[in-house]
Design a protein around this motif. Structure first.
Motif, short mmCIF file in Angstrom:
data_model
loop_
_atom_site.label_atom_id
_atom_site.label_comp_id
_atom_site.label_asym_id
_atom_site.label_seq_id
_atom_site.Cartn_x
_atom_site.Cartn_y
_atom_site.Cartn_z
N ALA A 206 0.81 -1.21 0.00
CA ALA A 206 0.00 0.00 0.00
C ALA A 206 0.84 1.27 0.00
O ALA A 206 0.33 2.36 -0.23
CB ALA A 206 -0.92 0.01 1.22
N VAL A 207 2.14 1.14 0.24
CA VAL A 207 3.02 2.30 0.37
C VAL A 207 3.15 3.12 -0.91
O VAL A 207 3.08 4.35 -0.87
CB VAL A 207 4.40 1.88 0.90
CG1 VAL A 207 5.41 3.02 0.81
CG2 VAL A 207 4.28 1.39 2.35
N PRO A 208 3.35 2.49 -2.09
CA PRO A 208 3.50 3.31 -3.31
C PRO A 208 2.32 4.26 -3.55
O PRO A 208 2.52 5.42 -3.90
CB PRO A 208 3.61 2.26 -4.42
CG PRO A 208 4.22 1.08 -3.75
CD PRO A 208 3.62 1.06 -2.38
N MET A 209 1.09 3.78 -3.36
CA MET A 209 -0.08 4.63 -3.57
C MET A 209 -0.15 5.72 -2.51
O MET A 209 -0.55 6.85 -2.79
CB MET A 209 -1.35 3.79 -3.55
CG MET A 209 -1.45 2.77 -4.67
SD MET A 209 -1.41 3.49 -6.33
CE MET A 209 -2.99 4.31 -6.39
N ALA A 210 0.25 5.39 -1.28
CA ALA A 210 0.24 6.39 -0.21
C ALA A 210 1.25 7.49 -0.48
O ALA A 210 0.97 8.67 -0.27
CB ALA A 210 0.54 5.71 1.13
N VAL A 211 2.43 7.11 -0.98
CA VAL A 211 3.45 8.10 -1.31
C VAL A 211 3.01 8.95 -2.49
O VAL A 211 3.18 10.18 -2.50
CB VAL A 211 4.79 7.39 -1.63
CG1 VAL A 211 5.81 8.39 -2.17
CG2 VAL A 211 5.34 6.71 -0.38
#
Length: 258
Positions: A206-211
């Motif tokens: 989920a980190v790429p979309m959050a960044v």
């Protein structure tokens, strides 16, 4: 029908299967993204800095605890899980990208990235019932946001992203495994705990979309990075237990012969 049981048989199934279902939705009408943001530069085999850092900066603490418990390691090794939990979420990925000059984030972005983690830690330690209630939320959220993320992925890129994600997973196991093994040995351990920590947590997907939500320069590659990190999660979930178990048995035989 035993749908959940079937999904659970697939490593990372609750993330991977909804992701692929989302990618199949309305496929003919989805255009291929040809935009060129600053964060879209590939570093190696189609992997971006976003995917690499997200995969390397979030350890699968649950897998680590399971391995340590199964192998009967000392309490100090199991207790390291509390430190690993600080890696959850986009904070360290944002920090590394910012320090490396690969992105620019406002200070409040770091505050908001840490705030949910801190609030969860406080509430979970103050009230056991609240900890039990909140811990169930991730079981529902993961397949839902995976479905949404998958809807933004073009299947023409899935094979390429999946292959590079496998390479990323192998890289995480090998590189972090060697580094953490050496650190474990230097601090008096036998190296097993270091190898057990050479993995990528499921929430790293989920980190790429959050960044990308904070820094638009990564918007064009966030979907592919998500797929790559998801593949990395699956690869490490398979390789790390195998490698850890093999080395633990080897270390045990050596100690019994000494």
């Amino acid at each position: 029908m035993k749908i959940k049981a079937a999904i659970d048989k697939v490593p990372g199934g609750m993330m991977l299967i909804p992701l692929l279902i989302g990618a199949l939705i309305d496929l003919p009408d989805r255009p291929v993204d040809q935009s060129d943001f600053p964060g879209s530069d590939n570093l190696f085999l189609g992997l971006s800095a976003l995917a690499i850092i997200a995969a390397f900066s979030d350890t699968n603490g649950g897998l680590y605890m399971a391995l340590m418990g199964q192998l009967g390691k000392k309490k100090e090794d199991v207790a390291a899980y509390s430190i690993m939990s600080l890696e959850s979420g986009p904070f360290f990925t944002m920090l590394i990208l910012g320090v490396a000059g690969l992105a620019s984030f406002p200070i409040m972005a770091f505050v908001f990235a840490l705030l949910p983690l801190l609030l969860g830690m406080i509430l979970g330690n103050l009230d056991e019932k609240m900890r039990e209630f909140l811990s169930k939320g991730q079981d529902v959220i993961i397949p839902l946001f995976s479905l949404a993320i998958g809807a933004g992925i073009n299947l023409t890129n899935v094979v390429k992203a999946g292959f590079s994600g496998v390479i990323l997973g192998i890289g995480v196991v090998v590189i972090t495994g060697i580094v953490l093994f050496l650190i474990d040995r230097l601090t008096g351990g036998d190296g097993v705990a270091g190898i057990a920590a050479s993995s990528t947590a499921g929430n790293a997907s989920a980190v790429p979309m959050a960044v990308a939500a904070v820094y638009s320069g990564y918007s064009s590659i966030a979907a592919d990075a998500t797929l790559q990190v998801t593949a990395c999660v699956i690869v490490t979930a398979i390789l790390t237990p195998l490698l850890t178990t093999w080395f633990a048995r080897r270390a045990q035989r050596r100690s019994s012969q000494a």
